[in-house]
Motif scaffolding. Structure first.
Motif, PDB file in Angstrom:
ATOM      1  N   PHE A   1       0.894  -1.324   0.078  1.00 43.00           N
ATOM      2  CA  PHE A   1      -0.157   0.081  -0.033  1.00 43.00           C
ATOM      3  C   PHE A   1       0.811   1.340   0.081  1.00 43.00           C
ATOM      4  O   PHE A   1       1.774   1.385   0.831  1.00 43.00           O
ATOM      5  CB  PHE A   1      -0.968   0.154   1.311  1.00 43.00           C
TER       6      PHE A   1
ATOM      7  N   ARG B   1       1.575   6.019  -5.167  1.00 41.83           N
ATOM      8  CA  ARG B   1       1.331   4.794  -6.077  1.00 41.83           C
ATOM      9  C   ARG B   1       1.759   5.130  -7.490  1.00 41.83           C
ATOM     10  O   ARG B   1       2.579   4.169  -8.067  1.00 41.83           O
ATOM     11  CB  ARG B   1      -0.204   4.468  -5.817  1.00 41.83           C
TER      12      ARG B   1
ATOM     13  N   ILE C   1      -0.610  -2.471   7.060  1.00 39.83           N
ATOM     14  CA  ILE C   1      -1.556  -1.348   7.211  1.00 39.83           C
ATOM     15  C   ILE C   1      -1.723  -0.855   8.737  1.00 39.83           C
ATOM     16  O   ILE C   1      -1.587  -1.829   9.541  1.00 39.83           O
ATOM     17  CB  ILE C   1      -2.844  -1.618   6.671  1.00 39.83           C
TER      18      ILE C   1
ATOM     19  N   GLY D   1      -5.527  -7.078  -1.459  1.00 38.72           N
ATOM     20  CA  GLY D   1      -5.516  -5.688  -0.777  1.00 38.72           C
ATOM     21  C   GLY D   1      -6.861  -5.048  -1.093  1.00 38.72           C
ATOM     22  O   GLY D   1      -7.238  -4.047  -0.680  1.00 38.72           O
TER      23      GLY D   1
ATOM     24  N   LEU E   1      -7.658   3.075   1.807  1.00 39.96           N
ATOM     25  CA  LEU E   1      -6.692   2.137   1.107  1.00 39.96           C
ATOM     26  C   LEU E   1      -7.063   1.789  -0.330  1.00 39.96           C
ATOM     27  O   LEU E   1      -5.963   1.562  -1.000  1.00 39.96           O
ATOM     28  CB  LEU E   1      -6.641   0.700   1.897  1.00 39.96           C
TER      29      LEU E   1
ATOM     30  N   ARG F   1      -4.796   3.497  -3.019  1.00 44.66           N
ATOM     31  CA  ARG F   1      -3.260   3.247  -2.790  1.00 44.66           C
ATOM     32  C   ARG F   1      -2.894   1.739  -2.713  1.00 44.66           C
ATOM     33  O   ARG F   1      -1.653   1.552  -2.505  1.00 44.66           O
ATOM     34  CB  ARG F   1      -3.263   3.888  -1.237  1.00 44.66           C
ATOM     35  N   THR F   2      -3.726   0.784  -3.116  1.00 38.04           N
ATOM     36  CA  THR F   2      -3.289  -0.733  -3.075  1.00 38.04           C
ATOM     37  C   THR F   2      -2.571  -0.938  -4.324  1.00 38.04           C
ATOM     38  O   THR F   2      -2.888  -0.459  -5.419  1.00 38.04           O
ATOM     39  CB  THR F   2      -4.667  -1.558  -2.998  1.00 38.04           C
TER      40      THR F   2
END
Length: 321
Positions: free
Chosen positions: A182, A189, A230, A249, A263, A266-267
């Motif tokens: 992440f 990212r 996380i 994720g 999340l 951002r995975t």
């Protein structure tokens, strides 16, 4: 010594179960007899029959009638093309021994069948146990690729170790993404995926011929939190959004619908839209995973599942164990 007579169909499944408990779980014949409610003499005869009739090789093979029934029920309920239910070894918590052995057998068959091709590899203790149990085999034309970023703060849980073991055991090429699972921000990212070499590996992952994955949960003690991938507050946000199960994720609610969380953007793994239509097989089970596994099954992303008997009963009956 004379062979044991061929048994009736009803005893065949019992013989396979007895052999599984003896050879895979490491129980003595007396313990097998006690577990199955048999006399010691009958347990001995069943195990001898299984051995003499080719059921016992390096591992235990052959269907257990109850497991086959569960496989059919789960496949029909969730639209799976493949389902394998392994007999219960009566392990406490996560059934790593049973699923590790079954997962290794599945991986070996798939690797040998592929000849050449790309196998995408997810994360999780069950998948790691399967790779640890995988025998050495030559598959130089197969390529393995991580399906997500692999840097963690906990070295013992680092997915890179799984990839290293696969490459070592198969003489195949293995590609990893040396970036976090992440990213800290959406912008990070994009920057990480733009790095030299990372983008190519990511595209290879998206195009995998087979994806072998684990399934997580949204519980406070989920592995993503325990390995510090996380933060506790991030999993609380997932739970508040209705998240129940996790795949690469991505989190899903009880009905199998993807949930938007802090999340999501951002995975670093293939997006849900890129996962649809792929061949994805999960190795997952255990009493704490039932809701998570059911959630991911309802998403429609999986084409196959390898699970344990207790989990399968709960999935087939729509209950928790």
């Amino acid at each position: 010594m004379a062979k044991v007579q061929v048994r009736r169909d009803g005893d065949d499944g019992l013989a396979v179960r007895a052999a599984w408990l003896h050879y895979a779980a490491g129980m003595t014949q007396a313990e097998v007899a006690q577990r199955l409610g048999l006399s010691s003499a009958k347990a001995h005869r069943l195990i001898a029959w299984a051995y003499q009739n080719g059921v016992v090789r390096v591992s235990v093979s052959g269907p257990v009638a109850e497991c086959v029934t569960l496989e059919t029920a789960i496949s029909e309920r969730f639209g799976l093309g493949y389902c394998e239910v392994v007999p219960d070894l009566h392990e406490d918590g996560l059934p790593l021994r049973a699923l590790g052995l079954a997962g290794a057998d599945f991986l070996q068959r798939e690797i040998e069948a592929l000849g050449s091709g790309v196998v995408g590899v997810g994360h999780g203790r069950t998948l790691a146990a399967a790779v640890a149990s995988l025998p050495r085999l030559e598959a130089p034309d197969v390529r393995f690729v991580s399906l997500m970023g692999g840097l963690t703060r906990n070295y013992a849980a680092n997915p890179h170790d799984v990839m290293y073991r696969l490459a070592e055991k198969t003489s195949a090429a293995a590609y990893v993404m040396p970036i976090p699972f992440f990213a800290n921000t959406v912008g990070d990212r994009a920057v990480l995926l733009d790095q030299r070499g990372v983008g190519e590996v990511f595209e290879l992952a998206v195009r995998s011929d087979l994806m072998v994955v684990g399934i997580g949960t949204a519980k406070p003690d989920t592995q993503l939190v325990s390995t510090r991938m996380i933060l506790p507050e991030e999993i609380e946000d997932v739970r508040a959004s209705g998240g129940v199960g996790e795949l690469l994720g991505h989190f899903f609610d009880a009905d199998g619908q993807p949930v938007e969380t802090l999340l999501t953007a951002r995975t670093i793994s293939p997006e849900v839209t890129h996962l649809r239509g792929r061949r994805i097989v999960a190795l997952a089970g255990g009493p704490n995973k039932v809701e998570g596994v059911r959630s991911v099954l309802r998403s429609g992303l999986l084409t196959g599942l390898v699970t344990d008997e207790r989990t399968a009963r709960a999935l087939a009956n729509e209950t928790t164990p």
